[in-house]
Motif scaffolding. Sequence first.
Motif, PDB file in Angstrom:
ATOM      1  N   LEU A  64       7.610  -3.592   6.564  1.00 56.12           N
ATOM      2  CA  LEU A  64       8.298  -2.459   6.610  1.00 56.12           C
ATOM      3  C   LEU A  64       9.039  -1.685   5.495  1.00 56.12           C
ATOM      4  O   LEU A  64       8.962  -0.642   5.051  1.00 56.12           O
ATOM      5  N   VAL A  65       9.753  -2.765   4.854  1.00 59.92           N
ATOM      6  CA  VAL A  65      10.520  -2.220   3.729  1.00 59.92           C
ATOM      7  C   VAL A  65       9.677  -2.091   2.487  1.00 59.92           C
ATOM      8  O   VAL A  65       9.902  -1.210   1.998  1.00 59.92           O
ATOM      9  N   VAL A  66       8.833  -2.897   2.396  1.00 59.50           N
ATOM     10  CA  VAL A  66       7.967  -2.743   1.174  1.00 59.50           C
ATOM     11  C   VAL A  66       7.067  -1.773   1.100  1.00 59.50           C
ATOM     12  O   VAL A  66       6.762  -1.044   0.364  1.00 59.50           O
ATOM     13  N   THR A  67       6.409  -1.267   2.395  1.00 62.04           N
ATOM     14  CA  THR A  67       5.686  -0.096   2.619  1.00 62.04           C
ATOM     15  C   THR A  67       6.191   1.198   2.579  1.00 62.04           C
ATOM     16  O   THR A  67       5.804   2.233   2.215  1.00 62.04           O
ATOM     17  N   GLN A  68       7.819   1.361   2.732  1.00 60.34           N
ATOM     18  CA  GLN A  68       8.497   2.449   2.491  1.00 60.34           C
ATOM     19  C   GLN A  68       8.211   2.784   1.023  1.00 60.34           C
ATOM     20  O   GLN A  68       8.405   3.920   0.634  1.00 60.34           O
ATOM     21  N   PRO A  75      -1.377   6.403   4.313  1.00 57.97           N
ATOM     22  CA  PRO A  75      -1.171   5.577   5.329  1.00 57.97           C
ATOM     23  C   PRO A  75      -2.124   4.710   5.772  1.00 57.97           C
ATOM     24  O   PRO A  75      -2.382   3.686   6.022  1.00 57.97           O
ATOM     25  N   PHE A  76      -3.551   5.599   6.249  1.00 61.16           N
ATOM     26  CA  PHE A  76      -4.578   4.724   6.778  1.00 61.16           C
ATOM     27  C   PHE A  76      -5.195   3.856   5.807  1.00 61.16           C
ATOM     28  O   PHE A  76      -5.632   2.829   6.036  1.00 61.16           O
ATOM     29  N   LEU A  77      -5.202   4.239   4.626  1.00 61.90           N
ATOM     30  CA  LEU A  77      -5.998   3.054   3.479  1.00 61.90           C
ATOM     31  C   LEU A  77      -4.935   2.027   3.446  1.00 61.90           C
ATOM     32  O   LEU A  77      -5.716   0.949   3.362  1.00 61.90           O
ATOM     33  N   LEU A  78      -3.707   2.311   3.371  1.00 59.11           N
ATOM     34  CA  LEU A  78      -3.089   1.140   2.806  1.00 59.11           C
ATOM     35  C   LEU A  78      -2.726   0.331   4.096  1.00 59.11           C
ATOM     36  O   LEU A  78      -3.216  -0.913   4.057  1.00 59.11           O
ATOM     37  N   SER A  79      -2.766   0.655   5.322  1.00 60.31           N
ATOM     38  CA  SER A  79      -2.756  -0.116   6.656  1.00 60.31           C
ATOM     39  C   SER A  79      -4.276  -0.968   6.620  1.00 60.31           C
ATOM     40  O   SER A  79      -4.320  -1.912   7.063  1.00 60.31           O
ATOM     41  N   VAL A  85      -7.019  -7.621   4.199  1.00 61.53           N
ATOM     42  CA  VAL A  85      -6.459  -8.522   3.337  1.00 61.53           C
ATOM     43  C   VAL A  85      -5.717  -9.521   3.962  1.00 61.53           C
ATOM     44  O   VAL A  85      -5.689 -11.042   3.894  1.00 61.53           O
ATOM     45  N   MET A  86      -4.814  -9.292   4.962  1.00 61.12           N
ATOM     46  CA  MET A  86      -3.929 -10.342   5.718  1.00 61.12           C
ATOM     47  C   MET A  86      -4.677 -11.051   6.675  1.00 61.12           C
ATOM     48  O   MET A  86      -4.424 -12.391   6.684  1.00 61.12           O
ATOM     49  N   ALA A  87      -5.340 -10.276   7.426  1.00 58.94           N
ATOM     50  CA  ALA A  87      -6.316 -11.102   8.462  1.00 58.94           C
ATOM     51  C   ALA A  87      -7.206 -12.177   7.696  1.00 58.94           C
ATOM     52  O   ALA A  87      -7.409 -13.316   8.195  1.00 58.94           O
ATOM     53  N   LEU A 121       0.621   0.295  12.841  1.00 53.93           N
ATOM     54  CA  LEU A 121       1.881   0.618  13.244  1.00 53.93           C
ATOM     55  C   LEU A 121       3.102   0.488  12.418  1.00 53.93           C
ATOM     56  O   LEU A 121       4.218   1.260  11.941  1.00 53.93           O
ATOM     57  N   ILE A 122       3.133  -0.438  11.542  1.00 53.55           N
ATOM     58  CA  ILE A 122       4.104  -0.698  10.415  1.00 53.55           C
ATOM     59  C   ILE A 122       3.941   0.437   9.330  1.00 53.55           C
ATOM     60  O   ILE A 122       4.994   0.793   8.878  1.00 53.55           O
ATOM     61  N   VAL A 123       2.817   0.631   8.627  1.00 55.48           N
ATOM     62  CA  VAL A 123       2.854   1.749   7.827  1.00 55.48           C
ATOM     63  C   VAL A 123       3.063   3.015   8.179  1.00 55.48           C
ATOM     64  O   VAL A 123       3.687   3.879   7.718  1.00 55.48           O
ATOM     65  N   GLU A 124       2.474   3.634   9.397  1.00 50.55           N
ATOM     66  CA  GLU A 124       2.998   4.727   9.908  1.00 50.55           C
ATOM     67  C   GLU A 124       4.267   4.833  10.102  1.00 50.55           C
ATOM     68  O   GLU A 124       4.998   5.920  10.069  1.00 50.55           O
TER      69      GLU A 124
END
Length: 135
Positions: A64-68, A75-79, A85-87, A121-124
């Motif tokens: 959350l802190v980093v994506t701010q 946001p859609f592209l970032l999430s 990548v994470m999964a 949820l985190i990025v939005e």
Amino acid sequence: MHLFVTSLFTSFIVTVGLKGLHLFNFIKWHPVSFLKKLEWFEWTAFERWVILFLMLAIVAFLLLVVTQLLVMVPPFLLSLILGIVMASLLEWKILNLPIELSSIKKFSIPFFIVILIAMRLIVETARYRTKTLFR
């Protein structure tokens, strides 16, 4: 406070999702099996899930802190990119798969969906918080 509550909610959603995926055999690995390697403590099943929940809450808070800070990326592209990548990295690390294209067939699609929902949820939330703070 808002970030802390959001990270707790996100970690709760992911923990319940992982428990459901394991319960219905959508993933071939156990989400809390990494704690069995720590032989210093005797963990009960509930304690293992609580530790996983707390670890996910810390990771969600950091995300959350980093994506701010990433304001210019949609946001859609970032999430989508972060979630895939994470999964992928988690599945490759957990299943010890070789790095080749045939390994992609062994990935769990429901696991990807749980991670993508959490990342969305985190990025939005981070984007909403950034827009409301810097009006």
